[in-house]
Design a protein around this motif. Sequence first.
Motif, PDB file in Angstrom:
ATOM      1  N   MET A 138       2.743   9.139 -13.901  1.00 26.81           N
ATOM      2  CA  MET A 138       1.864  10.264 -14.135  1.00 26.81           C
ATOM      3  C   MET A 138       1.611  10.345 -15.632  1.00 26.81           C
ATOM      4  SD  MET A 138       1.295  13.954 -12.898  1.00 26.81           S
ATOM      5  CE  MET A 138       1.413  13.254 -11.355  1.00 26.81           C
ATOM      6  N   SER A 139       0.418  10.021 -16.007  1.00 30.55           N
ATOM      7  CA  SER A 139       0.047  10.000 -17.408  1.00 30.55           C
ATOM      8  C   SER A 139      -0.881  11.166 -17.714  1.00 30.55           C
ATOM      9  CB  SER A 139      -0.648   8.674 -17.720  1.00 30.55           C
ATOM     10  OG  SER A 139      -0.942   8.586 -19.081  1.00 30.55           O
ATOM     11  N   LEU A 140      -0.999  11.483 -18.987  1.00 28.01           N
ATOM     12  CA  LEU A 140      -1.954  12.503 -19.396  1.00 28.01           C
ATOM     13  C   LEU A 140      -3.356  11.917 -19.371  1.00 28.01           C
ATOM     14  CD1 LEU A 140      -0.122  14.089 -22.453  1.00 28.01           C
ATOM     15  CD2 LEU A 140      -0.201  14.933 -20.101  1.00 28.01           C
ATOM     16  N   ASP A 141      -4.317  12.726 -19.025  1.00 29.27           N
ATOM     17  CA  ASP A 141      -5.718  12.327 -19.027  1.00 29.27           C
ATOM     18  C   ASP A 141      -6.274  12.658 -20.410  1.00 29.27           C
ATOM     19  OD1 ASP A 141      -8.248  11.535 -18.306  1.00 29.27           O
ATOM     20  OD2 ASP A 141      -8.679  13.354 -17.165  1.00 29.27           O
ATOM     21  N   VAL A 142      -6.141  11.712 -21.322  1.00 31.63           N
ATOM     22  CA  VAL A 142      -6.512  11.920 -22.715  1.00 31.63           C
ATOM     23  C   VAL A 142      -7.994  11.612 -22.907  1.00 31.63           C
ATOM     24  CG1 VAL A 142      -6.065  11.182 -25.095  1.00 31.63           C
ATOM     25  CG2 VAL A 142      -4.170  11.367 -23.465  1.00 31.63           C
ATOM     26  N   SER A 143      -8.710  12.550 -23.472  1.00 29.56           N
ATOM     27  CA  SER A 143     -10.147  12.365 -23.717  1.00 29.56           C
ATOM     28  C   SER A 143     -10.361  11.334 -24.828  1.00 29.56           C
ATOM     29  CB  SER A 143     -10.794  13.691 -24.119  1.00 29.56           C
ATOM     30  OG  SER A 143     -10.366  14.055 -25.429  1.00 29.56           O
ATOM     31  N   PRO A 144     -11.504  10.686 -24.825  1.00 25.51           N
ATOM     32  CA  PRO A 144     -11.819   9.751 -25.909  1.00 25.51           C
ATOM     33  C   PRO A 144     -11.772  10.426 -27.283  1.00 25.51           C
ATOM     34  CG  PRO A 144     -13.344   9.432 -24.096  1.00 25.51           C
ATOM     35  CD  PRO A 144     -12.538  10.661 -23.777  1.00 25.51           C
ATOM     36  N   LYS A 145     -12.203  11.674 -27.351  1.00 27.91           N
ATOM     37  CA  LYS A 145     -12.176  12.423 -28.616  1.00 27.91           C
ATOM     38  C   LYS A 145     -10.740  12.600 -29.116  1.00 27.91           C
ATOM     39  CE  LYS A 145     -13.614  16.810 -30.666  1.00 27.91           C
ATOM     40  NZ  LYS A 145     -12.537  17.743 -30.818  1.00 27.91           N
ATOM     41  N   LEU A 146      -9.839  13.007 -28.226  1.00 28.20           N
ATOM     42  CA  LEU A 146      -8.450  13.201 -28.633  1.00 28.20           C
ATOM     43  C   LEU A 146      -7.809  11.868 -29.019  1.00 28.20           C
ATOM     44  CD1 LEU A 146      -6.232  15.322 -29.013  1.00 28.20           C
ATOM     45  CD2 LEU A 146      -5.522  14.880 -26.659  1.00 28.20           C
ATOM     46  N   LEU A 147      -8.120  10.830 -28.285  1.00 27.68           N
ATOM     47  CA  LEU A 147      -7.592   9.508 -28.618  1.00 27.68           C
ATOM     48  C   LEU A 147      -8.076   9.069 -29.998  1.00 27.68           C
ATOM     49  CD1 LEU A 147      -5.961   7.030 -27.838  1.00 27.68           C
ATOM     50  CD2 LEU A 147      -7.994   6.175 -26.647  1.00 27.68           C
ATOM     51  N   ALA A 148      -9.350   9.293 -30.288  1.00 19.22           N
ATOM     52  CA  ALA A 148      -9.892   8.937 -31.606  1.00 19.22           C
ATOM     53  C   ALA A 148      -9.200   9.734 -32.709  1.00 19.22           C
ATOM     54  CB  ALA A 148     -11.401   9.174 -31.638  1.00 19.22           C
ATOM     55  N   GLU A 149      -8.958  11.007 -32.462  1.00 12.20           N
ATOM     56  CA  GLU A 149      -8.244  11.832 -33.451  1.00 12.20           C
ATOM     57  C   GLU A 149      -6.837  11.302 -33.671  1.00 12.20           C
ATOM     58  OE1 GLU A 149      -8.603  15.797 -31.889  1.00 12.20           O
ATOM     59  OE2 GLU A 149     -10.717  15.945 -32.451  1.00 12.20           O
ATOM     60  N   ALA A 150      -6.173  10.911 -32.601  1.00 11.20           N
ATOM     61  CA  ALA A 150      -4.818  10.367 -32.732  1.00 11.20           C
ATOM     62  C   ALA A 150      -4.836   9.071 -33.542  1.00 11.20           C
ATOM     63  CB  ALA A 150      -4.216  10.117 -31.358  1.00 11.20           C
TER      64      ALA A 150
ATOM     65  N   VAL B 212      -2.610  18.780 -21.754  1.00 19.36           N
ATOM     66  CA  VAL B 212      -1.493  19.005 -20.834  1.00 19.36           C
ATOM     67  C   VAL B 212      -1.928  19.943 -19.713  1.00 19.36           C
ATOM     68  CG1 VAL B 212       0.827  19.993 -20.600  1.00 19.36           C
ATOM     69  CG2 VAL B 212       0.278  18.540 -22.578  1.00 19.36           C
ATOM     70  N   ARG B 213      -2.632  21.004 -20.062  1.00 21.41           N
ATOM     71  CA  ARG B 213      -3.095  21.985 -19.066  1.00 21.41           C
ATOM     72  C   ARG B 213      -3.962  21.325 -17.995  1.00 21.41           C
ATOM     73  NH1 ARG B 213      -7.606  24.371 -18.110  1.00 21.41           N
ATOM     74  NH2 ARG B 213      -8.564  23.661 -20.054  1.00 21.41           N
ATOM     75  N   THR B 214      -4.869  20.461 -18.421  1.00 18.60           N
ATOM     76  CA  THR B 214      -5.768  19.839 -17.447  1.00 18.60           C
ATOM     77  C   THR B 214      -5.131  18.644 -16.729  1.00 18.60           C
ATOM     78  OG1 THR B 214      -6.822  18.489 -19.173  1.00 18.60           O
ATOM     79  CG2 THR B 214      -7.837  20.623 -18.653  1.00 18.60           C
ATOM     80  N   SER B 215      -4.186  17.983 -17.380  1.00 20.90           N
ATOM     81  CA  SER B 215      -3.539  16.802 -16.779  1.00 20.90           C
ATOM     82  C   SER B 215      -2.381  17.169 -15.867  1.00 20.90           C
ATOM     83  CB  SER B 215      -3.014  15.875 -17.876  1.00 20.90           C
ATOM     84  OG  SER B 215      -4.035  15.416 -18.712  1.00 20.90           O
ATOM     85  N   LEU B 216      -1.659  18.219 -16.224  1.00 20.04           N
ATOM     86  CA  LEU B 216      -0.461  18.641 -15.481  1.00 20.04           C
ATOM     87  C   LEU B 216      -0.593  20.117 -15.112  1.00 20.04           C
ATOM     88  CD1 LEU B 216       2.144  16.976 -17.897  1.00 20.04           C
ATOM     89  CD2 LEU B 216       1.163  15.978 -15.825  1.00 20.04           C
TER      90      LEU B 216
ATOM     91  N   ARG C 271       7.385  15.261 -15.613  1.00 21.20           N
ATOM     92  CA  ARG C 271       6.690  14.664 -16.753  1.00 21.20           C
ATOM     93  C   ARG C 271       6.641  15.629 -17.927  1.00 21.20           C
ATOM     94  NH1 ARG C 271       5.166  11.503 -20.459  1.00 21.20           N
ATOM     95  NH2 ARG C 271       2.990  11.069 -20.773  1.00 21.20           N
ATOM     96  N   ALA C 272       6.290  16.872 -17.663  1.00 18.69           N
ATOM     97  CA  ALA C 272       6.178  17.863 -18.736  1.00 18.69           C
ATOM     98  C   ALA C 272       7.511  18.126 -19.414  1.00 18.69           C
ATOM     99  CB  ALA C 272       5.602  19.167 -18.183  1.00 18.69           C
ATOM    100  N   LEU C 273       8.561  18.197 -18.630  1.00 17.37           N
ATOM    101  CA  LEU C 273       9.853  18.560 -19.205  1.00 17.37           C
ATOM    102  C   LEU C 273      10.626  17.368 -19.757  1.00 17.37           C
ATOM    103  CD1 LEU C 273      10.642  21.310 -16.632  1.00 17.37           C
ATOM    104  CD2 LEU C 273      10.124  21.625 -19.046  1.00 17.37           C
ATOM    105  N   ALA C 274      10.277  16.166 -19.325  1.00 16.54           N
ATOM    106  CA  ALA C 274      10.963  14.971 -19.825  1.00 16.54           C
ATOM    107  C   ALA C 274      10.396  14.490 -21.158  1.00 16.54           C
ATOM    108  CB  ALA C 274      10.876  13.847 -18.794  1.00 16.54           C
ATOM    109  N   SER C 275       9.211  14.918 -21.500  1.00 12.13           N
ATOM    110  CA  SER C 275       8.578  14.505 -22.753  1.00 12.13           C
ATOM    111  C   SER C 275       8.876  15.531 -23.836  1.00 12.13           C
ATOM    112  CB  SER C 275       7.062  14.395 -22.557  1.00 12.13           C
ATOM    113  OG  SER C 275       6.417  14.323 -23.807  1.00 12.13           O
TER     114      SER C 275
END
Length: 130
Positions: free
Chosen positions: A1-13, A27-31, A70-74
């Motif tokens: 179960m991975s986060l659904d990271v937007s292209p914008k957020l990935l570019a910022e990272a 996190v809210r939208t992915s989990l 997933r949320a609590l293990a990260s």
Amino acid sequence: MSLDVSPKLLAEAEQGHIREEDFVDTVRTSLPYAYDLIASLSTQLKGGIAEFTDNQTPPPSERERGQLLRALASDAIRGSLERHFGVALAFQNCHRVAAFRPESVTGETYARFTSVRSQVLNQSPEFRDC
């Protein structure tokens, strides 16, 4: 179960800076199950006088259980949710999440909840495969 990271957020990272609000929104939208559960516990805690609020109801499916784990293990996800909601989270078995007031983490109730003894006492055969 991975986060659904937007292209914008990935570019910022990739550029080196992410706003925590944007990460929490991911996190809210992915989990959503995990986010909503922690939001609910936080609201209950802030609306009452108890030292903590907790969830003892198993998730409706393995999908939701996976989101919670997933949320609590990260460390990044858990820490961001704690800062976002202004709580300290504690976790037992595969679904018992508790929200504590941050100042309570040095107290007896938090120590008891997070103790080895409490962990053992909150186990049961149905949790072995969760």
